[in-house]
Design an enzyme around this catalytic site. Structure first.
Site, PDB file in Angstrom:
ATOM      1  N   LYS A 147     -10.666  -0.110  10.309  1.00  0.00           N
ATOM      2  CA  LYS A 147     -10.836  -1.347   9.544  1.00  0.00           C
ATOM      3  C   LYS A 147     -11.188  -2.520  10.456  1.00  0.00           C
ATOM      4  O   LYS A 147     -11.424  -3.636   9.991  1.00  0.00           O
ATOM      5  CB  LYS A 147      -9.561  -1.663   8.776  1.00  0.00           C
ATOM      6  CG  LYS A 147      -9.245  -0.635   7.681  1.00  0.00           C
ATOM      7  CD  LYS A 147      -8.064  -1.078   6.862  1.00  0.00           C
ATOM      8  CE  LYS A 147      -7.386   0.055   6.126  1.00  0.00           C
ATOM      9  NZ  LYS A 147      -8.007   0.377   4.854  1.00  0.00           N
ATOM     10  N   CYS A 194      -4.731   2.227  -3.637  1.00  0.00           N
ATOM     11  CA  CYS A 194      -3.449   2.719  -3.119  1.00  0.00           C
ATOM     12  C   CYS A 194      -2.328   1.707  -3.333  1.00  0.00           C
ATOM     13  O   CYS A 194      -1.417   1.592  -2.511  1.00  0.00           O
ATOM     14  CB  CYS A 194      -3.547   3.094  -1.639  1.00  0.00           C
ATOM     15  SG  CYS A 194      -4.727   4.401  -1.319  1.00  0.00           S
ATOM     16  N   HIS A 197       0.871  -1.184   0.000  1.00  0.00           N
ATOM     17  CA  HIS A 197       0.000   0.000   0.000  1.00  0.00           C
ATOM     18  C   HIS A 197       0.905   1.230   0.000  1.00  0.00           C
ATOM     19  O   HIS A 197       1.995   1.202   0.581  1.00  0.00           O
ATOM     20  CB  HIS A 197      -0.844  -0.049   1.282  1.00  0.00           C
ATOM     21  CG  HIS A 197      -1.919   0.984   1.383  1.00  0.00           C
ATOM     22  ND1 HIS A 197      -1.659   2.295   1.689  1.00  0.00           N
ATOM     23  CD2 HIS A 197      -3.271   0.892   1.246  1.00  0.00           C
ATOM     24  CE1 HIS A 197      -2.805   2.965   1.739  1.00  0.00           C
ATOM     25  NE2 HIS A 197      -3.791   2.137   1.464  1.00  0.00           N
ATOM     26  N   GLN A 212      -4.631  -5.186   7.027  1.00  0.00           N
ATOM     27  CA  GLN A 212      -5.605  -6.119   6.453  1.00  0.00           C
ATOM     28  C   GLN A 212      -5.584  -7.467   7.144  1.00  0.00           C
ATOM     29  O   GLN A 212      -6.349  -8.352   6.767  1.00  0.00           O
ATOM     30  CB  GLN A 212      -5.349  -6.293   4.946  1.00  0.00           C
ATOM     31  CG  GLN A 212      -5.522  -5.017   4.153  1.00  0.00           C
ATOM     32  CD  GLN A 212      -6.961  -4.501   4.149  1.00  0.00           C
ATOM     33  OE1 GLN A 212      -7.908  -5.220   4.475  1.00  0.00           O
ATOM     34  NE2 GLN A 212      -7.136  -3.234   3.796  1.00  0.00           N
ATOM     35  N   ASP A 239       2.885  -4.156   8.258  1.00  0.00           N
ATOM     36  CA  ASP A 239       1.649  -3.414   8.020  1.00  0.00           C
ATOM     37  C   ASP A 239       0.507  -4.406   8.193  1.00  0.00           C
ATOM     38  O   ASP A 239       0.236  -5.224   7.308  1.00  0.00           O
ATOM     39  CB  ASP A 239       1.683  -2.826   6.605  1.00  0.00           C
ATOM     40  CG  ASP A 239       0.377  -2.141   6.229  1.00  0.00           C
ATOM     41  OD1 ASP A 239      -0.588  -2.217   7.025  1.00  0.00           O
ATOM     42  OD2 ASP A 239       0.321  -1.555   5.140  1.00  0.00           O
TER      43      ASP A 239
HETATM   44  C1  LIG Z   1      -2.475  -2.661   3.645  1.00  0.00           C
HETATM   45  C2  LIG Z   1      -2.824  -1.267   4.056  1.00  0.00           C
HETATM   46  N1  LIG Z   1      -1.875  -0.478   4.566  1.00  0.00           N
HETATM   47  C3  LIG Z   1      -2.128   0.772   4.973  1.00  0.00           C
HETATM   48  C4  LIG Z   1      -3.393   1.304   4.859  1.00  0.00           C
HETATM   49  C5  LIG Z   1      -3.607   2.712   5.315  1.00  0.00           C
HETATM   50  O1  LIG Z   1      -4.550   2.766   6.319  1.00  0.00           O
HETATM   51  P1  LIG Z   1      -5.099   4.190   6.786  1.00  0.00           P
HETATM   52  O2  LIG Z   1      -5.594   4.855   5.544  1.00  0.00           O
HETATM   53  O3  LIG Z   1      -6.189   3.863   7.735  1.00  0.00           O
HETATM   54  O4  LIG Z   1      -3.980   4.913   7.422  1.00  0.00           O
HETATM   55  C6  LIG Z   1      -4.413   0.523   4.326  1.00  0.00           C
HETATM   56  C7  LIG Z   1      -5.786   1.033   4.158  1.00  0.00           C
HETATM   57  O5  LIG Z   1      -6.148   1.786   3.300  1.00  0.00           O
HETATM   58  C8  LIG Z   1      -4.121  -0.787   3.920  1.00  0.00           C
HETATM   59  O6  LIG Z   1      -5.057  -1.574   3.390  1.00  0.00           O
END
Ligand SMILES: Cc1ncc(COP(=O)(O)O)c(C=O)c1O
Lengths: 151, 460
Positions: free
Chosen positions: B272, B412, B169, B249, B246
């Site tokens: 999430k 993203c 991401h 998910q 990270d």
């Molecule tokens: C794998 C992953 N990393 C990071 C993020 C970033 O999360 P957030 O936008 O809540 O900071 C997301 C969600 O969009 C994600 O799915």
């Protein structure tokens, strides 16, 4: 007609599959517009005659059928104007287009004025798709404004 | 395809004491899935699920973007404001003490949920901020100036390397790009194969003794696959690198025990995991957090301050300058109680059945390509698809018209999409409230997309 059929009228699908005006010439001035939410892209040029009237639209792009059909329909609209359009005509057309698209389904595009592009009015009920339909028109607006700024 | 290592990874996800998601994700369900009655009971707790969209009952299949909130989470936030609202760590009056106690109790709930100590739990704005916190703090440590000079342990320089994977991401890519640019370190990438699966065999070549940081997604938000953590972590460990997970998910779908995974830090976002917006968690080993300088500077994070210099509290306070996100932390704690009461092992068992239904259904469909390749093993209940001849935005509109909420776009993860020759895809993702019927509705809608746009029958 269901909302979805209204959004994706056959004429829109036809334009997106067999688009008008595709192609840019080396070195011509373009405006690049990107819809960051979905990645739709249009790079568009306005071609002018000696008197400075806009007579042709050329473009390349990728993205959803709405954004691509919209660019094609804008190009087709200019194809149907044998003497092209003055900048103020084009500007008022773009403004009207924007007003209808932002109307959330309460206004319609006049077929006399917009030709095939009138079918894009169906996108006004889908807030998330307004930007797709607007993309090439925003590019054209950008070029008109740049032209005006140069005087 | 690398499905065997994925299954091994999945098996290691949870501590052996709990027969949890691991087995479910390896295709061997040991816990019982939720019964229909239990699922109904869970659904009844989400007010938004009563919504109608375009005349259809909402099928919310966008939990990977953000999860819906059960009533009890909304109530918990509201109760804080109604009963105990006050500044925390900043006053001696009774309400201030009560607010502080509730905030710190929320931290303990998060720590328990992660099998961690409360000193290791930092509240952030979201996962993005957690990752930026780490990258920024390491950047500060690398400058040799100001507070950064007091914490040189994790400083980076030109000989050092940072490793990410090709499917990250943007939140787990850009902070490291920027850290590399600021410090002169080199950013290296573990590639994916033509299906979009991390090439575990390549990891050993990319990760060298110069690797100082490895940052990797636990589960990909684009493919839903559990990353081959063993293959990535072993060489990174051997190199003495800092390992950042990270867990955005994975946190909603399996019992996350970061210490047992052999990582040094992990981040996730509350929104999430059925929690509120505006709060996330950075878990870090205590030695790591205490060796990093602050990423932001201000009150509540310091011991003594003179006009020339500040001295900082240990973690977590060091990383929570300013007035914290109190109600949000309390909402997050309630959300974690919600999932823990159901049991992540049972959630995983149910979601694995949904994943199988989803991927089996997609596998037989002409003109549908699944990012990350076909099959439900080693995967959460998520599928991103490319519909041949139809842009994702148009495809998504067909589902929206039927009241089915899915994500369209690049999620993203632009580099992954580019690698697969795509600019966008359509992502279906399930949550604890998802029913088999909702998956069927989505499959049905997907199977009609190509004929709606008049491309069915053309070469796939
Ligand atoms: C794998 C992953 N990393 C990071 C993020 C970033 O999360 P957030 O936008 O809540 O900071 C997301 C969600 O969009 C994600 O799915």
């Amino acid at each position: 007609m269901s909302g979805l059929d209204q959004l994706y009228q056959q004429i829109i699908l036809d334009h997106s599959k067999r688009p008008h005006g595709v192609g840019l010439e080396a070195g011509e001035e373009t405006s690049h517009q990107l819809n960051t939410t979905c990645g739709d892209e249009v790079t568009l040029a306005l071609r002018r005659d000696d008197a400075g009237r806009v007579v042709e639209v050329g473009w390349t792009g990728q993205g959803c059928s709405i954004s691509q059909a919209s660019a094609s329909m804008l190009a087709a609209l200019l194809e149907e104007e044998p003497t092209g359009m003055a900048d103020d005509e084009l500007t008022s057309l773009i403004e009207e287009f924007r007003t209808v698209l932002r109307s959330r389904g309460t206004l319609e595009l006049d077929e006399e004025r917009f030709g095939d592009a009138a079918a894009l009015g169906g996108a006004s009920r889908y807030v998330a798709r307004v930007k797709c339909a607007m993309l090439p028109w925003v590019a054209a607006e950008d070029l008109v404004q740049r032209h005006a700024a140069r005087g | 395809m690398a499905s065997a290592p994925l299954q091994q990874t999945a098996r290691r996800l949870i501590d052996p004491g709990r027969p949890v998601a691991a087995d479910a994700y390896a295709g061997r369900v040991t816990s019982a899935p939720l019964t229909e009655a239990e699922l109904e009971g869970i659904r009844a707790q989400f007010p938004i699920l009563r919504t109608e969209v375009h005349g259809h009952p909402l099928a919310y299949l966008d939990s990977a973007a953000t999860a819906q909130k059960p009533q009890r989470v909304l109530d918990a936030e509201r109760a804080f404001y109604a009963e105990a609202n006050s500044a925390v760590h900043r006053g001696a009056h009774t309400l201030a003490a009560e607010a502080t106690e509730r905030y710190e109790a929320a931290r303990r709930t998060v720590a328990d949920h992660l099998g961690a100590s409360e000193h290791e739990v930092v509240f952030t704005g979201n996962a993005t901020e957690g990752l930026n916190l780490l990258a920024t703090a390491i950047g500060h440590a690398s400058t040799g100036r100001g507070a950064g000079a007091d914490f040189p342990v994790h400083s980076l320089g030109e000989r050092d390397e940072i490793v990410v994977t090709e499917l990250e991401h943007h939140a787990n890519l850009i902070p490291w790009q920027e850290l590399a640019a600021r410090t002169g370190a080199r950013l290296k990438v573990v590639p994916v194969d033509d299906n979009g699966v991390i090439d575990a065999d390549a990891a050993a070549d990319v990760i060298t003794d110069r690797t100082r940081i490895l940052a990797v997604a636990h589960v990909s938000n684009a493919t839903g696959r559990v990353s081959p953590l063993d293959a990535l972590i072993a060489p990174a460990r051997a190199a003495g690198a800092l390992i950042v997970l990270d867990a955005c998910q994975s946190a909603p779908h399996l019992a996350l025990r970061p210490a047992e995974l052999g990582v040094d830090a992990a981040v996730f976002s509350a929104h999430k995991v059925y929690g509120p917006n505006g709060i996330g968690v950075l878990w870090g080993r205590r030695e790591l957090l205490d060796a990093l300088p602050p990423h932001l500077y201000g009150g509540s994070a310091i011991t003594t301050v003179t006009l020339e210099k500040a001295h900082f509290l240990p973690a977590p306070a060091r990383f929570e300058p300013g007035t914290p996100r109190i109600a949000q932390a309390i909402g997050l704690a309630e959300a974690l109680r919600f999932v823990d009461e159901i049991g992540l092992d049972r959630i995983a068992a149910s979601e694995h059945a949904l994943a199988a239904r989803l991927h089996d259904g997609l596998a037989g469909m002409p003109g549908i390509r699944v990012l990350g390749g076909p099959g439900a093993d080693g995967r959460v209940a998520l599928a991103s698809i490319d519909v041949d001849g139809v842009h994702a935005h148009d495809a998504g509109q067909v589902l929206d018209d039927l009241g089915i909420a899915v994500r369209v776009g690049h999620h993203c993860a632009q580099p992954l999409h580019r690698r697969l020759g795509l600019t966008a895809s359509l992502r279906i993702s399930a949550g604890v409230h998802t029913t088999p019927d909702e998956i069927d509705r989505a499959l049905d809608a997907v199977s009609g997309i190509r004929s709606f746009f008049g491309v069915a029958g053309s070469a796939a």
